[in-house]
Design a protein around this motif. Structure first.
Motif, PDB file in Angstrom:
ATOM      1  N   THR A 113       0.853  10.885   9.796  1.00  0.00           N
ATOM      2  CA  THR A 113       0.814   9.560  10.658  1.00  0.00           C
ATOM      3  C   THR A 113      -0.415   9.214  11.141  1.00  0.00           C
ATOM      4  O   THR A 113      -0.817   8.190  11.061  1.00  0.00           O
ATOM      5  N   ARG A 114      -0.785  10.253  11.744  1.00  0.00           N
ATOM      6  CA  ARG A 114      -2.261  10.165  12.311  1.00  0.00           C
ATOM      7  C   ARG A 114      -3.462  10.139  11.088  1.00  0.00           C
ATOM      8  O   ARG A 114      -4.383   8.842  11.313  1.00  0.00           O
ATOM      9  N   LEU A 115      -3.235  10.691  10.077  1.00  0.00           N
ATOM     10  CA  LEU A 115      -4.050  10.435   8.845  1.00  0.00           C
ATOM     11  C   LEU A 115      -3.903   9.076   8.192  1.00  0.00           C
ATOM     12  O   LEU A 115      -4.792   8.693   7.706  1.00  0.00           O
ATOM     13  N   ASP A 116      -2.772   8.629   8.349  1.00  0.00           N
ATOM     14  CA  ASP A 116      -2.057   7.316   7.631  1.00  0.00           C
ATOM     15  C   ASP A 116      -2.600   7.272   6.105  1.00  0.00           C
ATOM     16  O   ASP A 116      -3.208   6.714   5.735  1.00  0.00           O
ATOM     17  N   SER A 117      -2.230   8.636   5.406  1.00  0.00           N
ATOM     18  CA  SER A 117      -2.468   8.917   4.028  1.00  0.00           C
ATOM     19  C   SER A 117      -1.740   9.726   3.438  1.00  0.00           C
ATOM     20  O   SER A 117      -1.206  10.842   3.818  1.00  0.00           O
ATOM     21  N   LEU A 118      -1.227   9.366   2.185  1.00  0.00           N
ATOM     22  CA  LEU A 118      -0.371  10.454   1.422  1.00  0.00           C
ATOM     23  C   LEU A 118      -1.243  10.697   0.328  1.00  0.00           C
ATOM     24  O   LEU A 118      -0.656  11.458  -0.479  1.00  0.00           O
ATOM     25  N   GLU A 119      -2.326  10.682   0.077  1.00  0.00           N
ATOM     26  CA  GLU A 119      -3.280  10.993  -1.219  1.00  0.00           C
ATOM     27  C   GLU A 119      -3.218  12.591  -0.964  1.00  0.00           C
ATOM     28  O   GLU A 119      -3.236  13.082   0.039  1.00  0.00           O
ATOM     29  N   ALA A 175       1.573  17.253  -7.796  1.00  0.00           N
ATOM     30  CA  ALA A 175       0.178  17.950  -7.928  1.00  0.00           C
ATOM     31  C   ALA A 175       0.486  19.686  -8.065  1.00  0.00           C
ATOM     32  O   ALA A 175      -0.611  20.376  -8.471  1.00  0.00           O
ATOM     33  N   GLY A 176       1.597  19.902  -8.142  1.00  0.00           N
ATOM     34  CA  GLY A 176       2.084  21.183  -8.218  1.00  0.00           C
ATOM     35  C   GLY A 176       2.886  22.015  -6.927  1.00  0.00           C
ATOM     36  O   GLY A 176       3.446  21.299  -6.198  1.00  0.00           O
ATOM     37  N   SER A 217      10.220  12.606  -4.240  1.00  0.00           N
ATOM     38  CA  SER A 217       9.398  13.170  -5.186  1.00  0.00           C
ATOM     39  C   SER A 217       8.599  14.408  -4.448  1.00  0.00           C
ATOM     40  O   SER A 217       7.951  15.090  -5.174  1.00  0.00           O
ATOM     41  N   ARG A 218       8.784  14.427  -3.269  1.00  0.00           N
ATOM     42  CA  ARG A 218       8.051  15.588  -2.590  1.00  0.00           C
ATOM     43  C   ARG A 218       9.227  16.552  -1.972  1.00  0.00           C
ATOM     44  O   ARG A 218      10.309  15.892  -1.237  1.00  0.00           O
TER      45      ARG A 218
END
Lengths: 310, 310
Positions: free
Chosen positions: A248-254, A216-217, A199-200
């Motif tokens: 990984t550090r952020l632990d977010s895919l938002e 998101a574009g 998807s990315r």
């Protein structure tokens, strides 16, 4: 709070580099090495790969000191994978002079039990059958990234199709995107690739930066225009490692985590090319990183709102 | 308040375009034409060039309707400059099949009295001797820009050196920057060029965007990744025209005016390639422009501060 770890699977190698500035032999290299060094600036790294009897313990010790868990780095009988290449005078192209797979020829990645729940997984440019073996061993990762696949587009298209179905983010260069899809226009090629599974998608364009496509574009991050490029070896791997380390550090895919991660990947790629092999990359401090990110941002900073004057 | 005008000097032509999608003959073209159309979206334009007896009044009337003063568009005996080119299938390269200079061969730009005090001047890719003649005729402009100079780098290096001393902003592509300086690295080439006269330099990189160098540092603006590129003819000219139009409208060279202007130049370049010849460019509305600028900005928008996570 437990810090998330990234699992990195790929080659660990010796490189012999014939550069315009001289020949450098027995340089520690390999995609997983570069990616691990880059990622270790951000988070704990779990490395899976294979080395031969000739690979020095001191290098492994250095990785361990950086927070790389080498429990998955198998030492096999024989010699370490070796690549010899010659770069053009302007460093924009290179020629493979010799590839000795050595212990890498029989590499079957075994994921240590403790690594199997790694939430973030980076698959280096290994045979798609091995990539599928890795994915079969791990438990519900949050993000699976595959980096580069030049050899397998024509050689193993069917297996590659299977891998792509299981990959969340594919990182390839523009030539690979065009070869994979048969479509020259990168926007259309990206649409085609994203229908096949990931998807990315990141399309690396070397000194021209990187394009990122998701729901998101489209996003574009420039490469940093460097005054002194010494050795491009490992730049793409450092990009992928830096990107994965940051995520990984952020632990977010938002959204927009990935957009920011691409800047960090680009920063690590830009450090990598400033020295022979991973030399410069190994010396990067948090201060260096902060400064380079600021330079990157100033590169696209318009200095105020860009409004119509009318 | 009087609105500033931009003076644009360069070729007005007929193009015969052999595209993968078909052959298009008698397409109105020329660097000054594209630049004038683009600039006229922002400010009054003063056009200086030459056409032959075959050039239709209706085209001139259309330019006038857009706010282009054609008092400096000389009609000479003979035929209009004509270029015939063939594009590669992927539109990334082109071959000149035929060039008929016609009335352009004897062109000696005469700047109308009313144009001589133009504060902003764009010199198209004409012989450096003619560029010097133009500069000798005008009074204290605020900004002199020269766009593209491929033919003259080897053909007229001495005269080109004279022109560069009088130019404030040079707009060239990466090949020209390398050929001019003999330096492959663009950062170093830019330093070298800026020592020769122009304090500002834009290096156009086609589908890879543009780099801008001035005393405030380095700036990078991406090209918009388009799904449908129809005809790249005139994209560089539209870039220069859009950039100059914006700067003229703003009537400011304060940082970061030029950074913003580069986005507008890129937007005009991106419209230009969406149609055969200037077809799409002629239809661009303020609404289209606003939307495209928003798309450009979203392309580099990280969606929040890019800070170190550490």
């Amino acid at each position: 709070m437990n810090q998330s770890s990234v699992l990195i699977v790929g080659s660990v190698a010796y490189d012999d580099l014939e550069m315009p500035s001289g020949t450098f032999e027995n340089v520690v290299g390999g995609a997983a090495t570069y990616a691990s060094i880059a990622a270790s600036l951000f988070c704990p790294v779990r490395l899976v790969g294979v080395i031969g009897e000739d690979f020095p313990n001191v290098v492994i010790d250095d990785l361990v000191k950086r927070g790389v868990d080498t429990a998955g780095l198998e030492r096999a009988k024989g010699k370490t994978f070796r690549w010899r290449g010659r770069y053009s005078k302007d460093l924009t192209s290179r020629e493979t002079l010799d590839t000795q797979l050595n212990v890498f020829a029989d590499f079957r990645p075994k994921i240590p039990e403790a690594f199997k729940s790694s939430p973030y997984v980076l698959l280096g440019n290994i045979h798609p059958a091995l990539q599928l073996e890795v994915l079969a061993q791990i438990h519900k990762p949050k993000l699976v990234v595959a980096d580069t696949m030049n050899f397998w587009i024509t050689g193993e298209p069917k297996l590659l199709g299977e891998v792509m179905k299981k990959v969340d983010l594919l990182v390839i260069n523009d030539e690979e995107a065009r070869e994979l899809t048969g479509i020259h226009n990168l926007v259309k090629a990206a649409q085609d690739i994203r229908k096949r599974g990931p998807s990315r998608l990141i399309v690396k364009r070397g000194e021209h930066g990187a394009l990122y496509f998701d729901d998101a574009g489209t996003f574009y991050a420039p490469a940093y225009p460097l005054e002194d490029v010494v050795d491009p070896t490992g730049a793409g791997d450092s990009f992928a490692g830096g990107l994965m380390g940051y995520i990984t550090r952020l632990d977010s895919l938002e959204h927009p985590a990935m957009r920011k991660a691409i800047y960090f990947g680009s920063a690590l790629g830009s450090f990598c090319v400033e020295g022979i092999g991973p030399r410069r990359l190994l010396e990067v401090t948090q201060g260096d990183l902060k400064k380079r990110i600021e330079q990157f941002l100033s590169l696209v900073e318009t200095g105020g709102p860009v409004g119509l004057p009318l």
